[in-house]
Motif scaffolding. Structure first.
Motif, short mmCIF file in Angstrom:
data_model
loop_
_atom_site.label_atom_id
_atom_site.label_comp_id
_atom_site.label_asym_id
_atom_site.label_seq_id
_atom_site.Cartn_x
_atom_site.Cartn_y
_atom_site.Cartn_z
N THR A 109 0.84 -1.20 0.00
CA THR A 109 0.00 0.00 0.00
C THR A 109 0.88 1.25 0.00
N ASP A 110 2.18 1.08 0.15
CA ASP A 110 3.14 2.18 0.14
C ASP A 110 4.26 1.82 -0.82
N LEU A 111 4.30 2.47 -1.98
CA LEU A 111 5.26 2.11 -3.03
C LEU A 111 6.69 2.38 -2.60
N THR A 112 6.93 3.48 -1.90
CA THR A 112 8.30 3.81 -1.47
C THR A 112 8.87 2.72 -0.58
N LYS A 113 8.07 2.28 0.38
CA LYS A 113 8.55 1.22 1.28
C LYS A 113 8.72 -0.11 0.54
N ALA A 114 7.88 -0.36 -0.46
CA ALA A 114 8.02 -1.58 -1.26
C ALA A 114 9.36 -1.59 -1.99
N LYS A 115 9.77 -0.45 -2.52
CA LYS A 115 11.06 -0.35 -3.21
C LYS A 115 12.21 -0.60 -2.25
N ILE A 116 12.10 -0.04 -1.03
CA ILE A 116 13.16 -0.23 -0.03
C ILE A 116 13.27 -1.70 0.35
N VAL A 117 12.13 -2.34 0.58
CA VAL A 117 12.12 -3.75 0.98
C VAL A 117 12.71 -4.61 -0.13
N LEU A 118 12.32 -4.37 -1.37
CA LEU A 118 12.85 -5.16 -2.49
C LEU A 118 14.36 -4.97 -2.62
N ASN A 119 14.82 -3.72 -2.53
CA ASN A 119 16.27 -3.46 -2.62
C ASN A 119 17.02 -4.17 -1.51
N THR A 120 16.46 -4.15 -0.30
CA THR A 120 17.12 -4.82 0.82
C THR A 120 17.24 -6.32 0.57
N MET A 121 16.17 -6.94 0.13
CA MET A 121 16.19 -8.38 -0.12
C MET A 121 17.22 -8.76 -1.18
N VAL A 122 17.21 -8.07 -2.31
CA VAL A 122 18.11 -8.48 -3.41
C VAL A 122 19.56 -8.11 -3.11
N CYS A 123 19.79 -6.98 -2.43
CA CYS A 123 21.16 -6.59 -2.13
C CYS A 123 21.80 -7.52 -1.10
N MET A 124 21.01 -7.97 -0.13
CA MET A 124 21.55 -8.84 0.90
C MET A 124 21.87 -10.23 0.36
N PHE A 125 21.04 -10.76 -0.54
CA PHE A 125 21.19 -12.16 -0.93
C PHE A 125 21.67 -12.36 -2.36
N SER A 126 21.94 -11.28 -3.06
CA SER A 126 22.56 -11.43 -4.38
C SER A 126 24.00 -11.90 -4.28
N GLU A 127 24.58 -11.87 -3.08
CA GLU A 127 25.94 -12.39 -2.92
C GLU A 127 26.00 -13.89 -3.15
N TYR A 128 24.84 -14.58 -3.08
CA TYR A 128 24.81 -16.03 -3.30
C TYR A 128 24.55 -16.37 -4.77
N CYS A 129 24.41 -15.36 -5.63
CA CYS A 129 24.17 -15.63 -7.05
C CYS A 129 25.44 -16.14 -7.72
N GLU A 130 25.24 -16.80 -8.85
CA GLU A 130 26.39 -17.30 -9.62
C GLU A 130 27.33 -16.17 -9.96
N ALA A 131 26.79 -15.03 -10.35
CA ALA A 131 27.57 -13.79 -10.51
C ALA A 131 27.20 -12.90 -9.32
N PRO A 132 28.04 -12.84 -8.29
CA PRO A 132 27.66 -12.15 -7.06
C PRO A 132 27.25 -10.70 -7.28
N PHE A 133 26.25 -10.30 -6.53
CA PHE A 133 25.74 -8.94 -6.51
C PHE A 133 25.14 -8.50 -7.85
#
Length: 632
Positions: free
Chosen positions: A290-314
């Motif tokens: 219901t709040d787009l700004t907070k949705a963007k923050i949450v998505l960025n947090t999730m992908v930035c924290m766990f993209s280190e486990y990707c085949e190409a990190p981050f």
């Protein structure tokens, strides 16, 4: 007497309030989130072992606090009240208090990454969007606009998870749900095994009886209708708290893939079909909001924290969201932004003398890469993980942490002045002591309340001209700023009526009333209220307390038949017409210095019934403002 002395009054002994446990139905006050991390995993990432004291010092230097050192076994034994627990790990767990706005520190990955940068072992990673062969699409249908209008998404490709990283992945979602997502009311996170579903995905809103799928959690492993699930989850200790978000909604939000497979019914539950496992390699993340700004923050947090486990990190794959109006927006936005910081102002605010290159170094180790732009300016880069940086003062704070609070030299103020209490607070503290010595316990009630408690339950009429109303209130408990203290004390008694009688409580605090002539359109008024709950009305006792307070305030009682000038020099009482009080058993309005300042007497039986209080109550409430002005 108080008006002559106004002593500085320390808070009275806790023993005076230990006999009353003030409880309320409202939620507990928000606290700092605490993250539990396994010490061995953290040391491995930091490439260094620490003693408990050494790690506590490191946390302090970085602006964190080590709250507790425990283990899974110890925590479970506490929950089971000391009973032996079998199979629980004794591995050491550090519980770390995290600032409420540092969402990037809510998991092991974020804490370890930030500490490595702080210790100079790493530079901050560069988060990159990589273009896939074909972007995933998330199509928004118009019906969602009335329920949860926003959705964002991203893909993590080639992920490798072990049990610890999987647990951290799940735990971060729960921490975000509790914190920035406000228990999923603002944002709800869904994570899915991309290899089990087929895009494009559709975000819609259907009638509950038209939604059927197998959820992650239910009492039976079968396909459920959405309305059946909502009824079943009323027994679920975790999920029942989120049901209110969709209750009484004609349509529920739902995300399906191109084959009609249900991914999730946000913000309640994900589907079983696309659940994440240790074998998952490609993860699709969606956040409805219901709040787009907070949705963007949450998505960025999730992908930035766990993209280190990707085949190409981050690296992160973007997702195109096709909005209901046909516009297309790509998420996530991992761009950085830049701020120019005045070095002289920064040093002045912190209280240090430091040259620009050193300031840039201090900020860089706080994961705010900085470079000297000119002799007087720094160019600071704000990465996508640092949504907490919204003003120059946030940068100053990190610079102070980087410099070290213990390294800042204490200096005497350069101005010759001193602070004193405001007269109204000084008088309030003195009265608190007097009332406490009379055998009353102080209650601290909420400054916000429901309109019903403030008026209807007290049999009073809302004229619509005195109440400051909360816009878009999310709960009936907090609709307006309180206009009296009496309703809060009555709710306190209602929550403590099982305690031994009599119960004597009081409060000295502010109410708010609308005032068009004031700068803000409203004014604070300091009130005093006290209440006795017993098997008899206690009119004489509540009147005695009031007369005693007037005596302590140095205000004489004058005869009701006295001349006009004499009446203005003291106080007298007249029969009260306040509907909250029972005039037949005794209720009086107080006229002081020629104006009505309050009321005392026996609370009306209908009021007691409205607050579910079985025995009589005597109460008083009056305005303290005239006595503050008189003393000045």
């Amino acid at each position: 007497q108080i008006v002559n002395r106004y002593p500085r009054v320390a808070r009275y002994s806790e023993q005076l309030t230990a006999d009353l446990h003030v409880r309320n139905r409202a939620t507990k006050k928000d606290t700092m989130p605490t993250v539990g991390v396994k010490a061995e995993l953290l040391f491995k990432r930091l490439e260094q072992r620490y003693t408990e004291d050494e790690f506590q010092d490191l946390c302090f230097a970085f602006g964190l606090e080590l709250d507790d050192v425990t283990s899974e076994k110890e925590m479970k034994e506490k929950m089971s009240q000391g009973k032996a627990v079998e199979g629980a790990s004794e591995e050491v767990i550090y519980k770390i208090d995290i600032p409420a706005n540092r969402y990037d520190l809510l998991c092991l990955e974020g804490i370890a990454r930030a500490l490595r940068i702080f210790l100079g072992k790493d530079a901050g990673p560069n988060y990159t969007l990589v273009e896939p062969v074909q972007r995933q699409k998330l199509i928004v249908q118009p019906e969602t606009q009335a329920v949860r209008p926003f959705v964002v998404g991203a893909v993590l490709r080639g992920v490798t998870l072990d049990q610890d990283s999987y647990d951290s992945f799940i735990d971060l979602q729960e921490k975000l749900h509790t914190n920035i997502c406000r228990k999923r009311s603002l944002v709800a996170i869904g994570t899915h095994d991309l290899d089990t579903i087929t895009g494009p995905f559709v975000y819609g809103a259907d009638k509950p009886q038209d939604i059927t799928f197998r959820p992650l959690r239910a009492s039976e492993d079968r396909e459920w209708r959405a309305d059946e699930l909502m009824e079943d989850y009323k027994k679920d200790l975790q999920l029942k708290h989120y049901l209110r978000i969709l209750e009484n909604k004609p349509r529920y939000p739902i995300i399906r893939d191109s084959k009609g497979v249900v991914l999730s019914m946000p913000p309640i539950i994900n589907g079983h079909h696309s659940k994440i496992t240790l074998k998952t390699k490609n993860i699709f993340i969606e956040c409805t909001a219901t709040d787009l700004t907070k949705a963007k923050i949450v998505l960025n947090t999730m992908v930035c924290m766990f993209s280190e486990y990707c085949e190409a990190p981050f690296t992160v794959e973007p997702v195109d969201v096709v909005n209901a109006d046909g516009s297309v927006v790509t998420y996530p936005d991992l761009s950085v932004r830049h701020e120019m910081v005045d070095t002289k102002l920064l040093c002045t605010r912190i209280g240090i003398d430091c040259w620009a290159p050193k300031l840039a170094e201090m900020l860089t180790k706080m994961h705010l890469p900085a470079e000297v732009f000119t002799e007087k300016l720094l160019r600071v880069t704000i990465p996508p993980t640092r949504s907490d940086v919204i003003h120059a003062c946030d940068i100053w704070e990190d610079a102070a942490i980087g410099y070290g609070y213990n390294n800042i030299v204490r200096v005497d103020p350069t101005v010759s002045t001193y602070g004193i209490q405001q007269p109204v607070n000084q008088l309030s503290d003195a009265l608190r002591l007097v009332i406490a010595e009379a055998g009353y316990s102080e209650a601290l009630t909420f400054a916000l309340c429901s309109r019903k408690d403030a008026f209807e339950n007290l049999r009073r009429v809302d004229d619509g001209k005195t109440v400051a109303t909360i816009k878009n209130s999310e709960t009936e408990e907090f609709q307006i700023v309180r206009v009296n203290l009496l309703s809060g004390l009555l709710k306190t008694i209602a929550e403590n009526k099982a305690m031994p009688l009599p119960i004597k409580v009081f409060e000295v605090s502010d109410v708010v009333e609308l005032d068009p002539s004031s700068e803000t359109g409203a004014v604070n008024k300091r009130r005093v209220s006290a209440l006795i709950y017993a098997r008899s009305p206690c009119f004489e006792e509540i009147q005695g307390l009031f007369d005693y307070l007037m005596k302590q305030l140095g205000v004489p009682r004058v005869a009701r038949t006295a001349d006009a000038e004499s009446k203005k020099a003291g106080y007298y009482v007249v029969e009260s017409q306040d509907p909250a009080f029972f005039g037949e058993l005794g209720a009086a309005d107080v006229i002081c210095y020629g104006k009505r300042i309050g009321v005392f007497g026996v609370v009306h039986p209908e009021v007691l019934k409205n607050f579910e209080i079985p025995y009589p109550c005597g109460a008083l409430e009056f305005d303290l403002s005239p006595f503050v002005r008189a003393s000045e």
